[in-house]
Design an enzyme around this catalytic site. Sequence first.
Site, PDB file in Angstrom:
ATOM      1  CB  SER A  25      -0.909   0.034   1.235  1.00  0.00           C
ATOM      2  OG  SER A  25      -1.761  -1.078   1.275  1.00  0.00           O
TER       3      SER A  25
HETATM    4  N1  SAH Z   1      -0.909  -4.734   4.140  1.00  0.00           N
HETATM    5  C1  SAH Z   1      -0.294  -5.071   2.873  1.00  0.00           C
HETATM    6  C2  SAH Z   1      -1.204  -4.714   1.711  1.00  0.00           C
HETATM    7  C3  SAH Z   1      -1.215  -5.803   0.719  1.00  0.00           C
HETATM    8  S1  SAH Z   1      -2.446  -5.678  -0.549  1.00  0.00           S
HETATM    9  C4  SAH Z   1       1.053  -4.409   2.748  1.00  0.00           C
HETATM   10  O1  SAH Z   1       1.360  -3.503   3.537  1.00  0.00           O
HETATM   11  O2  SAH Z   1       1.839  -4.807   1.879  1.00  0.00           O
HETATM   12  C5  SAH Z   1      -3.780  -6.603   0.152  1.00  0.00           C
HETATM   13  C6  SAH Z   1      -3.479  -8.023   0.565  1.00  0.00           C
HETATM   14  O3  SAH Z   1      -4.705  -8.612   0.986  1.00  0.00           O
HETATM   15  C7  SAH Z   1      -2.939  -8.921  -0.548  1.00  0.00           C
HETATM   16  O4  SAH Z   1      -1.744  -9.518  -0.134  1.00  0.00           O
HETATM   17  C8  SAH Z   1      -4.048  -9.960  -0.759  1.00  0.00           C
HETATM   18  O5  SAH Z   1      -3.565 -11.235  -1.136  1.00  0.00           O
HETATM   19  C9  SAH Z   1      -4.690  -9.977   0.616  1.00  0.00           C
HETATM   20  N2  SAH Z   1      -6.059 -10.468   0.657  1.00  0.00           N
HETATM   21  C10 SAH Z   1      -7.051 -10.305  -0.246  1.00  0.00           C
HETATM   22  N3  SAH Z   1      -8.180 -10.918   0.159  1.00  0.00           N
HETATM   23  C11 SAH Z   1      -7.905 -11.499   1.374  1.00  0.00           C
HETATM   24  C12 SAH Z   1      -8.655 -12.278   2.310  1.00  0.00           C
HETATM   25  N4  SAH Z   1      -9.939 -12.632   2.089  1.00  0.00           N
HETATM   26  N5  SAH Z   1      -8.047 -12.687   3.437  1.00  0.00           N
HETATM   27  C13 SAH Z   1      -6.752 -12.379   3.699  1.00  0.00           C
HETATM   28  N6  SAH Z   1      -5.984 -11.642   2.846  1.00  0.00           N
HETATM   29  C14 SAH Z   1      -6.555 -11.211   1.689  1.00  0.00           C
END
Ligand code: SAH
Length: 213
Positions: A64
């Site tokens: 993000s």
């Molecule tokens: N907090 C992360 C943001 C990653 S983007 C960072 O700082 O890098 C969002 C993430 O949510 C992705 O890795 C995606 O695989 C995950 N995601 C999507 N749907 C999800 C779900 N139902 N349960 C857990 N993770 C999920």
Amino acid sequence: MKDTFKHKGLRQKLVNVLKTKGITDINVLNAIGNIPRHLFMDSGFLDHAYQDKAFPIAADQTISQPYTVAFQSELLQVKKGDKVLEIGTGSGYQTAVLCELGAKVFSIERQQELFKKTSNFLPKLGYRAKKLIFGDGYKGLADEAPFDSVIVTAGAPFVPKPLLSQLKIGGRLVIPVGDDVQIMTMFTRKGQKEFSQEEFGEFRFVPLLEDKN
Ligand code: SAH
């Protein structure tokens, strides 16, 4: 895994950018000033690590934008020792911010590749989440509930009920809600069945997907 003076300098500039964009929580700013974000990114993007932008990570996901991480972290108002549930571990950058804020972090990731990579990587930097879980964040984490706060870092088409019911009274759920564009929304649990709701403008996230992969 190097963190140089140059990186530290770039990080300080990023902190200043976040201040000009309205982030005021000193603990959040300090956390961002401390964490080597460049180490959370694929090598092709190292030069961009301290721009205030989202970037691709493995499995078609993104780390993000720092402003978004700071904004959500500020809304959570983490106190030392708070039990915090994160949905969407991804690169682990937000997890590291929560660790810096003194939270006991439980974080769920649905992509096995990312789960493995980040589980291996975070402890190397000294960030020890209480638990990293490979699973479906829509269900929350009933075994460890209730939480002081829950943060969702993917765009949710709707608000999953378990995430509300797993909050302590007084606890907060910060979640971007919507399909193509999301509205940052905060729910505060006022009582067993009472929640207040506030909205904080538009953001864009990768989608919260059902089930694990
Ligand atoms: N907090 C992360 C943001 C990653 S983007 C960072 O700082 O890098 C969002 C993430 O949510 C992705 O890795 C995606 O695989 C995950 N995601 C999507 N749907 C999800 C779900 N139902 N349960 C857990 N993770 C999920």
